[in-house]
Scaffold this motif. Structure first.
Motif, mmCIF file in Angstrom:
data_model
loop_
_atom_site.group_PDB
_atom_site.id
_atom_site.type_symbol
_atom_site.label_atom_id
_atom_site.label_comp_id
_atom_site.label_asym_id
_atom_site.label_seq_id
_atom_site.Cartn_x
_atom_site.Cartn_y
_atom_site.Cartn_z
ATOM 1 N N VAL A 72 0.835 -1.208 0.000
ATOM 2 C CA VAL A 72 0.000 0.000 0.000
ATOM 3 C C VAL A 72 0.865 1.252 0.000
ATOM 4 N N LYS A 73 1.914 1.248 0.818
ATOM 5 C CA LYS A 73 2.802 2.413 0.889
ATOM 6 C C LYS A 73 3.468 2.675 -0.451
ATOM 7 N N ASP A 74 3.924 1.601 -1.116
ATOM 8 C CA ASP A 74 4.555 1.740 -2.425
ATOM 9 C C ASP A 74 3.567 2.292 -3.452
ATOM 10 N N TYR A 75 2.335 1.793 -3.407
ATOM 11 C CA TYR A 75 1.337 2.239 -4.381
ATOM 12 C C TYR A 75 0.946 3.692 -4.156
ATOM 13 N N LEU A 76 0.823 4.092 -2.910
ATOM 14 C CA LEU A 76 0.473 5.477 -2.608
ATOM 15 C C LEU A 76 1.552 6.424 -3.119
ATOM 16 N N ALA A 77 2.800 6.010 -3.031
ATOM 17 C CA ALA A 77 3.883 6.845 -3.551
ATOM 18 C C ALA A 77 3.777 6.986 -5.070
ATOM 19 N N GLN A 78 3.389 5.892 -5.759
ATOM 20 C CA GLN A 78 3.234 5.962 -7.208
ATOM 21 C C GLN A 78 2.037 6.819 -7.604
ATOM 22 N N LEU A 79 0.955 6.759 -6.822
ATOM 23 C CA LEU A 79 -0.198 7.623 -7.092
ATOM 24 C C LEU A 79 0.166 9.084 -6.927
ATOM 25 N N LYS A 80 0.953 9.384 -5.910
ATOM 26 C CA LYS A 80 1.389 10.760 -5.683
ATOM 27 C C LYS A 80 2.216 11.248 -6.859
ATOM 28 N N ALA A 81 3.072 10.357 -7.412
ATOM 29 C CA ALA A 81 3.895 10.725 -8.566
ATOM 30 C C ALA A 81 3.033 10.988 -9.801
ATOM 31 N N LEU A 82 1.878 10.360 -9.870
ATOM 32 C CA LEU A 82 0.950 10.586 -10.986
ATOM 33 C C LEU A 82 0.127 11.852 -10.815
ATOM 34 N N GLY A 83 0.221 12.472 -9.641
ATOM 35 C CA GLY A 83 -0.524 13.694 -9.398
ATOM 36 C C GLY A 83 -1.896 13.473 -8.788
ATOM 37 N N ILE A 84 -2.148 12.273 -8.247
ATOM 38 C CA ILE A 84 -3.430 12.002 -7.593
ATOM 39 C C ILE A 84 -3.427 12.640 -6.204
ATOM 40 N N ALA A 85 -4.418 13.450 -5.917
ATOM 41 C CA ALA A 85 -4.484 14.151 -4.632
ATOM 42 C C ALA A 85 -4.805 13.187 -3.496
ATOM 43 N N GLU A 86 -4.277 13.473 -2.310
ATOM 44 C CA GLU A 86 -4.537 12.624 -1.142
ATOM 45 C C GLU A 86 -6.029 12.550 -0.834
ATOM 46 N N ALA A 87 -6.752 13.641 -1.091
ATOM 47 C CA ALA A 87 -8.190 13.656 -0.809
ATOM 48 C C ALA A 87 -8.956 12.675 -1.688
ATOM 49 N N ASP A 88 -8.348 12.242 -2.794
ATOM 50 C CA ASP A 88 -9.016 11.318 -3.712
ATOM 51 C C ASP A 88 -8.594 9.870 -3.487
ATOM 52 N N ILE A 89 -7.917 9.600 -2.370
ATOM 53 C CA ILE A 89 -7.452 8.247 -2.059
ATOM 54 C C ILE A 89 -7.968 7.843 -0.686
ATOM 55 N N SER A 90 -8.563 6.663 -0.606
ATOM 56 C CA SER A 90 -9.036 6.132 0.675
ATOM 57 C C SER A 90 -8.449 4.739 0.876
ATOM 58 N N THR A 91 -7.847 4.509 2.044
ATOM 59 C CA THR A 91 -7.293 3.189 2.372
ATOM 60 C C THR A 91 -7.848 2.696 3.702
ATOM 61 N N ALA A 92 -9.092 3.067 3.982
ATOM 62 C CA ALA A 92 -9.667 2.792 5.302
ATOM 63 C C ALA A 92 -10.086 1.337 5.486
ATOM 64 N N GLY A 93 -10.379 0.638 4.394
ATOM 65 C CA GLY A 93 -10.915 -0.717 4.530
ATOM 66 C C GLY A 93 -9.861 -1.732 4.935
ATOM 67 N N LEU A 94 -10.088 -2.455 6.040
ATOM 68 C CA LEU A 94 -9.159 -3.477 6.512
ATOM 69 C C LEU A 94 -9.945 -4.632 7.122
ATOM 70 N N SER A 95 -9.595 -5.855 6.705
ATOM 71 C CA SER A 95 -10.274 -7.040 7.228
ATOM 72 C C SER A 95 -9.241 -8.111 7.547
ATOM 73 N N ILE A 96 -9.375 -8.734 8.728
ATOM 74 C CA ILE A 96 -8.488 -9.822 9.141
ATOM 75 C C ILE A 96 -9.355 -10.999 9.554
ATOM 76 N N GLN A 97 -9.174 -12.131 8.871
ATOM 77 C CA GLN A 97 -9.982 -13.316 9.160
ATOM 78 C C GLN A 97 -9.081 -14.540 9.287
ATOM 79 N N PRO A 98 -9.216 -15.305 10.375
ATOM 80 C CA PRO A 98 -8.469 -16.569 10.472
ATOM 81 C C PRO A 98 -9.076 -17.602 9.520
ATOM 82 N N GLU A 99 -8.230 -18.386 8.888
ATOM 83 C CA GLU A 99 -8.700 -19.402 7.959
ATOM 84 C C GLU A 99 -8.316 -20.790 8.468
ATOM 85 N N TYR A 100 -9.245 -21.749 8.271
ATOM 86 C CA TYR A 100 -9.037 -23.112 8.743
ATOM 87 C C TYR A 100 -9.371 -24.103 7.639
#
Length: 246
Positions: A72-100
């Motif tokens: 995610v950090k690497d991709y955000l840096a590439q988006l910034k290089a493309l001129g994408i504003a921080e206000a147009d990026i959301s990384t809020a979604g996070l899910s952790i599930q154990p698998e069996y």
């Protein structure tokens, strides 16, 4: 005397019961015409919304979090290089599930933690959509949806489509009224429905280009065969008009 009063009351009662029925017989029948109308407005989109996810499964939760965080950090840096504003990026979604694995002998077997991190990007320069998608896969993002094309004037366009649908309904009703030798009166009832018709989406197969491309071309849009096309806002109206006899 009592017989006279009874006879008079009976006559009055009979008159009160028959008067409404007599009056209803003389009420004019309402004449109407029911029509449907359709309106549509086409426009070139001026922005796109792209949803994507980074997914990984590891036995160690910290290792999974570190891998996803690095991507995610690497991709955000590439988006910034493309001129994408921080206000147009959301990384809020996070899910952790154990698998069996429940088919394992001796009971369930722990396979690891499945971690999913969601990213949503609003692209306001459609010439950069291909680059945004290509850099997502090169960064390690493994689940990318089709761009959802939008217009910043969506509300106004929806109202324009409704107005066209209403005009279409009135025009149809007038044609019918004229053909029947009647005059078109006021609208009695009106039901309307508006909808958004998206542009044709990119084919899923095109995303294979992103995963197999060794070198990014000058234009990401050309590599993916992306063309914005047009999006449409349509509306339908069902209207009931009075018909007035000449």
């Amino acid at each position: 005397m009592n017989k006279l009063l009874v006879a008079t009351a009976a006559a009055l009662l009979a008159g009160s019961l028959s008067a409404p029925a007599l009056a209803s017989d003389h009420l004019p029948d309402r004449r109407s015409v029911n029509v449907s109308g359709r309106g549509e407005v086409a426009v070139t989109p001026d922005r796109a919304r792209i949803s994507m996810q980074v997914e990984t499964t590891k036995l160690d939760l910290r290792a999974a979090q570190a891998d996803v965080g690095r991507i995610v950090k690497d991709y955000l840096a590439q988006l910034k290089a493309l001129g994408i504003a921080e206000a147009d990026i959301s990384t809020a979604g996070l899910s952790i599930q154990p698998e069996y694995d429940y088919s394992a002998k001796g009971g369930r077997k722990f396979l690891g933690y499945h971690l999913t991190r969601g990213i949503e990007v609003v692209v306001r320069d459609l010439d950069k959509i291909g680059d945004v998608l290509l850099k997502a896969t090169t960064a390690g993002i493994n689940n990318v949806s089709d761009p959802q094309l939008e217009s910043s004037k969506a509300e106004a366009l929806g109202r324009d489509a409704l107005a066209k649908a209403a005009e279409d309904a009135r025009a149809k009703a007038k044609v019918l009224a004229d053909a029947l030798g009647a005059k078109l009166g006021a609208v009695h009832t009106l039901n309307a429905n508006a909808e958004y018709v998206p542009a044709p989406q990119m084919q899923k197969a095109r995303f294979a280009v992103m995963a197999s491309a060794d070198a990014a071309p000058e234009s990401g849009n050309e590599a993916l065969g992306f063309s914005a096309g047009q999006i449409r806002y349509s509306a339908t109206v069902n209207a009931d008009f009075d018909l007035v006899a000449p």
